[in-house]
Design a protein around this motif. Sequence first.
Motif, PDB file in Angstrom:
ATOM      1  N   UNK A  77       0.825  -1.217   0.000  1.00 38.51           N
ATOM      2  CA  UNK A  77       0.000   0.000   0.000  1.00 38.51           C
ATOM      3  C   UNK A  77       0.856   1.264   0.000  1.00 38.51           C
ATOM      4  N   UNK A  78       2.095   1.170   0.546  1.00 37.11           N
ATOM      5  CA  UNK A  78       2.972   2.347   0.534  1.00 37.11           C
ATOM      6  C   UNK A  78       3.354   2.713  -0.896  1.00 37.11           C
ATOM      7  N   UNK A  79       3.680   1.672  -1.682  1.00 35.02           N
ATOM      8  CA  UNK A  79       4.028   1.882  -3.090  1.00 35.02           C
ATOM      9  C   UNK A  79       2.826   2.439  -3.842  1.00 35.02           C
ATOM     10  N   UNK A  80       1.647   1.862  -3.551  1.00 40.85           N
ATOM     11  CA  UNK A  80       0.425   2.315  -4.213  1.00 40.85           C
ATOM     12  C   UNK A  80       0.135   3.771  -3.865  1.00 40.85           C
ATOM     13  N   UNK A  81       0.346   4.149  -2.586  1.00 34.85           N
ATOM     14  CA  UNK A  81       0.078   5.531  -2.170  1.00 34.85           C
ATOM     15  C   UNK A  81       1.017   6.505  -2.864  1.00 34.85           C
ATOM     16  N   UNK A  82       2.279   6.068  -3.035  1.00 39.36           N
ATOM     17  CA  UNK A  82       3.220   6.949  -3.753  1.00 39.36           C
ATOM     18  C   UNK A  82       2.785   7.159  -5.207  1.00 39.36           C
ATOM     19  N   UNK A  83       2.337   6.081  -5.832  1.00 37.22           N
ATOM     20  CA  UNK A  83       1.849   6.208  -7.222  1.00 37.22           C
ATOM     21  C   UNK A  83       0.631   7.136  -7.277  1.00 37.22           C
ATOM     22  N   UNK A  84      -0.233   7.011  -6.255  1.00 40.25           N
ATOM     23  CA  UNK A  84      -1.443   7.843  -6.227  1.00 40.25           C
ATOM     24  C   UNK A  84      -1.091   9.319  -6.103  1.00 40.25           C
ATOM     25  N   UNK A  85      -0.056   9.618  -5.303  1.00 39.12           N
ATOM     26  CA  UNK A  85       0.347  11.012  -5.153  1.00 39.12           C
ATOM     27  C   UNK A  85       0.844  11.592  -6.489  1.00 39.12           C
ATOM     28  N   UNK A  86       1.562  10.776  -7.241  1.00 40.63           N
ATOM     29  CA  UNK A  86       2.027  11.239  -8.553  1.00 40.63           C
ATOM     30  C   UNK A  86       0.837  11.501  -9.485  1.00 40.63           C
ATOM     31  N   UNK A  87      -0.123  10.596  -9.413  1.00 43.14           N
ATOM     32  CA  UNK A  87      -1.289  10.762 -10.282  1.00 43.14           C
ATOM     33  C   UNK A  87      -2.102  12.006  -9.905  1.00 43.14           C
ATOM     34  N   UNK A  88      -2.189  12.263  -8.601  1.00 46.09           N
ATOM     35  CA  UNK A  88      -2.971  13.418  -8.155  1.00 46.09           C
ATOM     36  C   UNK A  88      -2.381  14.735  -8.657  1.00 46.09           C
ATOM     37  N   UNK A  89      -1.070  14.726  -8.892  1.00 46.12           N
ATOM     38  CA  UNK A  89      -0.453  15.927  -9.451  1.00 46.12           C
ATOM     39  C   UNK A  89      -0.959  16.208 -10.868  1.00 46.12           C
ATOM     40  N   UNK A  90      -1.484  15.172 -11.518  1.00 45.46           N
ATOM     41  CA  UNK A  90      -2.007  15.309 -12.876  1.00 45.46           C
ATOM     42  C   UNK A  90      -3.532  15.143 -12.911  1.00 45.46           C
ATOM     43  N   UNK A  92      -5.496  13.046 -11.433  1.00 45.59           N
ATOM     44  CA  UNK A  92      -5.984  11.671 -11.518  1.00 45.59           C
ATOM     45  C   UNK A  92      -5.882  11.016 -10.149  1.00 45.59           C
ATOM     46  N   UNK A  93      -6.670   9.930  -9.953  1.00 46.80           N
ATOM     47  CA  UNK A  93      -6.688   9.210  -8.670  1.00 46.80           C
ATOM     48  C   UNK A  93      -6.542   7.708  -8.955  1.00 46.80           C
ATOM     49  N   UNK A  94      -6.161   7.004  -7.891  1.00 44.07           N
ATOM     50  CA  UNK A  94      -5.887   5.570  -8.051  1.00 44.07           C
ATOM     51  C   UNK A  94      -6.813   4.762  -7.137  1.00 44.07           C
ATOM     52  N   UNK A  95      -7.317   3.639  -7.708  1.00 43.23           N
ATOM     53  CA  UNK A  95      -8.126   2.686  -6.935  1.00 43.23           C
ATOM     54  C   UNK A  95      -7.600   1.288  -7.266  1.00 43.23           C
ATOM     55  N   UNK A  96      -7.380   0.473  -6.192  1.00 43.02           N
ATOM     56  CA  UNK A  96      -6.888  -0.910  -6.378  1.00 43.02           C
ATOM     57  C   UNK A  96      -7.912  -1.866  -5.770  1.00 43.02           C
ATOM     58  N   UNK A  97      -8.256  -2.865  -6.559  1.00 44.60           N
ATOM     59  CA  UNK A  97      -9.238  -3.863  -6.090  1.00 44.60           C
ATOM     60  C   UNK A  97      -8.598  -5.254  -6.133  1.00 44.60           C
ATOM     61  N   UNK A  98      -8.813  -6.008  -5.000  1.00 44.56           N
ATOM     62  CA  UNK A  98      -8.331  -7.398  -4.921  1.00 44.56           C
ATOM     63  C   UNK A  98      -9.534  -8.288  -4.690  1.00 44.56           C
ATOM     64  N   UNK A  99      -9.697  -9.242  -5.624  1.00 44.45           N
ATOM     65  CA  UNK A  99     -10.938 -10.007  -5.681  1.00 44.45           C
ATOM     66  C   UNK A  99     -12.094  -9.010  -5.804  1.00 44.45           C
ATOM     67  N   UNK A 100     -13.007  -8.967  -4.873  1.00 47.67           N
ATOM     68  CA  UNK A 100     -14.122  -8.012  -4.972  1.00 47.67           C
ATOM     69  C   UNK A 100     -14.037  -6.905  -3.927  1.00 47.67           C
ATOM     70  N   UNK A 101     -12.862  -6.813  -3.282  1.00 46.27           N
ATOM     71  CA  UNK A 101     -12.702  -5.817  -2.218  1.00 46.27           C
ATOM     72  C   UNK A 101     -11.741  -4.719  -2.669  1.00 46.27           C
ATOM     73  N   UNK A 102     -12.069  -3.481  -2.297  1.00 44.25           N
ATOM     74  CA  UNK A 102     -11.207  -2.343  -2.621  1.00 44.25           C
ATOM     75  C   UNK A 102     -10.133  -2.234  -1.560  1.00 44.25           C
TER      76      UNK A 102
END
Length: 492
Positions: A77-90, A92-102
């Motif tokens: 989740x730390x890696x995912x949060x870093x990617x999300x911060x980069x996207x927010x600068x442009x 955009x936002x990030x959502x990750x789903x595993x099986x049927x859970x976010x």
Amino acid sequence: MSIRLKLLYSYAAMLLIPLIMMIITAMLLVVVFRGDFQSIREQLHSGVGLFENQNVEHTFKELKRTSEKNPSILADLTYIADIDQELQLNNSKLVVRKDNALVYVSPALKDSDVLQQLPPFKHPGHPEREDAKRYGKQLLEINSFDFNYPEQHTGSIFVITTINPLVNFTQKFFPILFIILLIILIVTHTLLTYFVSKSIINPLRKLKNAMKRIQSGDLDFQVQITSKDEIGQLSIAFEQMRKQLLESIQTQVQYEENRKELISNISHDIRTPLTAIRGYVDGLGDGIADTADKKQKYIDIISSKAEEMDHLIDELFLYSKLDLKRVPFHFEVVDFASFLADWSDELDFELGKKGVHYKSDIVLPQQVQVSIDRDKLRRVFSNILDNCLKYMNKTEKTISLHARLAGARVVIEITDNGAGVDAEALPHIFDRFYRADPSRNSYHGGSGLGLAISKQMIEGHGGTIGATSVKGEGTCMTINLPQRRHKDGGYE
């Protein structure tokens, strides 16, 4: 508006409109390929090339490669949060789903309706791109791909981008917008060219047609004035020229008719005394006058008729010169009351010898100054009196003179108690060779030019002459002459 301004404005419009269209087209292209102007400004500040900053796409591709080579890191989740911060600068936002859970939701998407409408898992590697949709008050675009976690858990990555409605509309309808702008450009140029050329060419075509009509001898039309520019002024000048030309032709026709009438009248008036002269000469030659008294009588008649012809020729010559404005006027400023008083005394004496009762009423203040030609004005009075005496048919003959001031003019009225003039003949008594007797062999004779000459002379003084008459009761001749004006605007 002048033609110069019309051309200036049309050329400016033809220059500015394409320039504006080019700028708008360039902006649309930038919006289409770069998304919005915020990213362009950020790229300018960062020093990166205008079309090289594709952070969202780059991040999206990096996530996809990671899911293929090392999917286990996507559980960090730390890696995912870093990617999300980069996207927010442009934006955009990030959502990750595993099986049927976010397992990860960007903080900016908490409680967003879009979380309930994410596309389901299909198969690993499957990319999904949905058209922008409105979720609540936002227009969002969802890009996603599916992958497998270790231990065969299904996973999906969603990159959700907030879209500017204008950008979205432009991206969808850019070809249509571009074609519309092109059509507007073509139509604008076409309309400007058409209306400017129409406003110039149509009036010129009308003038050309009018000129052709004039060349063919048709002057009975009117040039329509449709504008106030240079062509409109030209049309006004052309219309004035047409009117003057028409009046000139009509005047020429009238002059030609008058010339024919003049020749006819001269021939008639000269033939009458000439015929009499010939008759008496023949009588002398045939010996009809067989006594000295008869011969002298015939000679006196011949002399009288010759004088009548000479007088007619003099009158005709004088009238012709007056009509052509070739008779000089020798004006002098006179005390008009004294001038009329002197002439009235002479008139009283002359008329008394002829048994005519004369009375005068000169109601003029002293020092009323009028600029006159003495000889010509006396000629006018003499002509009027000759007519008064000629048509006097009463036993008790009366002629009266009345003079008064009427504003800035001196009014002289000469009235007789003669035969008067018929109402239908009254407007024509100042026409040359006009006689109330249509037979022209009237008892009274005369050249028929006296009153016509009088009118020309009075008009040469800047005045007017008119007549009123009652058949059987008499005639009143009225002369109006202007007073001499002071430099300060008053009258002398």
